[in-house]
Design a protein around this motif. Structure first.
Motif, PDB file in Angstrom:
ATOM      1  N   ARG A  23       0.798  -0.890   0.102  1.00 51.98           N
ATOM      2  CA  ARG A  23       0.021  -0.074  -0.212  1.00 51.98           C
ATOM      3  C   ARG A  23       0.972   1.320   0.136  1.00 51.98           C
ATOM      4  O   ARG A  23       0.609   2.150  -0.667  1.00 51.98           O
ATOM      5  N   ALA A  24       1.926   1.178   0.815  1.00 50.38           N
ATOM      6  CA  ALA A  24       2.750   2.501   0.990  1.00 50.38           C
ATOM      7  C   ALA A  24       3.550   2.652  -0.565  1.00 50.38           C
ATOM      8  O   ALA A  24       3.917   3.876  -0.688  1.00 50.38           O
ATOM      9  N   SER A  25       3.757   1.589  -1.314  1.00 47.27           N
ATOM     10  CA  SER A  25       4.341   1.783  -2.629  1.00 47.27           C
ATOM     11  C   SER A  25       3.404   1.831  -3.574  1.00 47.27           C
ATOM     12  O   SER A  25       3.667   1.968  -4.656  1.00 47.27           O
ATOM     13  N   ASN A  26       2.036   2.065  -3.373  1.00 46.71           N
ATOM     14  CA  ASN A  26       0.915   1.851  -4.351  1.00 46.71           C
ATOM     15  C   ASN A  26       1.066   1.022  -5.322  1.00 46.71           C
ATOM     16  O   ASN A  26       1.073   0.936  -6.416  1.00 46.71           O
ATOM     17  N   LEU A  27       1.376  -0.299  -4.776  1.00 51.96           N
ATOM     18  CA  LEU A  27       1.370  -1.580  -5.716  1.00 51.96           C
ATOM     19  C   LEU A  27       0.046  -2.289  -5.693  1.00 51.96           C
ATOM     20  O   LEU A  27       0.018  -3.321  -4.807  1.00 51.96           O
ATOM     21  N   ARG A  28      -0.782  -1.676  -6.285  1.00 51.61           N
ATOM     22  CA  ARG A  28      -2.299  -2.419  -5.890  1.00 51.61           C
ATOM     23  C   ARG A  28      -2.107  -4.098  -6.190  1.00 51.61           C
ATOM     24  O   ARG A  28      -2.948  -4.719  -5.675  1.00 51.61           O
TER      25      ARG A  28
END
Length: 249
Positions: free
Chosen positions: A87-92
Motif C-alpha cells: 500500500r505504501a508503494s501504491n502497488l495495488r
C-alpha cells in the motif's frame, strides 16, 4: 543466495529453501514444508518491496497449511506487513496478491468477520486474468468465496461468483496431490503448463503467457512430475507423450 536478517541475527538463507517449501506444499508433503515454518520468522527489511514469492510470504503459507497453535497469528503478522508495504508503494496488484491469503489466515484464526472483510477488499482489487491468486490462497479462501457468492445480498457476491466461475476446475483445489496421484489425469491448467514445457519454455515465460506467478508454475510442475512419476522436465515430456497426454513428435 539472499542475505536475510532473521530476528536480529544476520544469517544466510537460501531463497531456494523457501521455494522448496512451496513445492513441498504443492506435493502434499507438509512434514517437509514444516521445516521452513519452524525457522525464525523471516524479517522484511525497512522499505523493502515484498512480492508474493518472498520467503516471508511462503513461510506464512506454510504456517497456514500446518495450522499449529499460533501459526495463524504468525501468518497474519507477516502478511499484514507485506500488505502495508504494498500500500505504501501504491502497488495495488501486489496488495491484491496477498489479500486472499490474509483472508484465509483470518478464517483459520476463527475471525469470520475479518476474513470476509479482507476477501471483499481482495475482490474489489481483482483485475482481469489475475483470479488464480484466490485458488492459490488455499481451501479456506475458496470456502470464503463460496460463502460470499452464496449470499446474493452480500457486497461483492457477484464478483465472488464470477471468480469461482472463471477458475473452473481450479476452484476446488481439494487435497494436495501425493505419490498416489501418479495415475491421475492432468487438470486443464496442468495440461497448459505441460504443453509449454514441451516447447522448452521457462517457468518465467510460462507464467507470462498464462498470466500467473512463476511460483504457481512451479507448483503445477511439481504436480505434473508427481502424476508422471518423474523428476525432471525432459522425462515429464517423454512420459506425457508415451501416455498420450502430449502429441507424438
Amino acid at each position: 543466495r539472499r542475505r536475510l536478517d532473521l530476528a536480529g541475527a544476520t544469517r544466510f538463507a537460501s531463497e531456494s529453501g523457501a521455494m522448496d517449501a512451496l513445492a513441498d506444499l504443492a506435493a502434499g508433503d507438509l512434514a517437509r514444508a514444516a521445516r521452513w515454518a519452524d525457522r525464525t520468522p523471516v524479517a522484511i527489511s525497512p522499505g523493502q518491496i515484498v512480492f508474493e514469492d518472498h520467503p516471508a510470504v511462503i513461510q506464512a503459507r506454510v504456517w497456514l497449511a500446518r495450522n499449529a497453535p499460533g501459526d495463524a497469528d504468525r501468518a497474519l503478522a507477516a502478511l499484514a506487513l507485506v500488505r502495508d508495504r504494498g500500500r505504501a508503494s501504491n502497488l495495488r496488484f501486489h496488495v491484491g496478491r496477498v489479500l486472499p491469503l490474509m483472508a484465509a489466515a483470518h478464517a483459520v484464526a476463527g475471525d469470520e468477520d475479518a476474513a470476509i472483510a479482507v476477501m471483499g477488499e481482495a475482490l474489489a482489487l481483482e483485475p482481469a486474468l489475475a483470479v488464480r491468486r484466490f485458488a492459490d490462497a488455499g481451501p479456506s479462501a475458496m470456502e470464503l468465496l463460496r460463502a460470499m457468492a452464496g449470499d446474493p445480498g452480500r457486497e461483492m457476491a457477484a464478483r465472488a461468483a464470477a471468480v469461482i466461475a472463471t477458475l473452473g476446475d481450479d476452484a476446488d483445489p481439494g487435497s494436495p496431490p501425493g505419490r498416489d496421484a501418479a495415475s491421475s489425469a492432468l487438470t486443464p491448467r496442468e495440461a497448459l503448463v505441460l504443453a509449454r514445457m514441451a516447447d522448452a519454455k521457462t517457468n518465467k515465460e510460462i507464467a507470462a503467457e498464462l498470466g500467473i506467478a512463476a511460483t504457481t508454475v512451479r507448483e503445477y510442475t511439481v504436480r505434473i512430475f508427481r502424476k508422471l512419476d518423474v523428476g525432471d522436465r525432459r522425462s515429464a515430456v517423454d512420459a506425457a507423450r508415451a501416455a498420450g497426454w502430449l502429441p507424438a513428435r
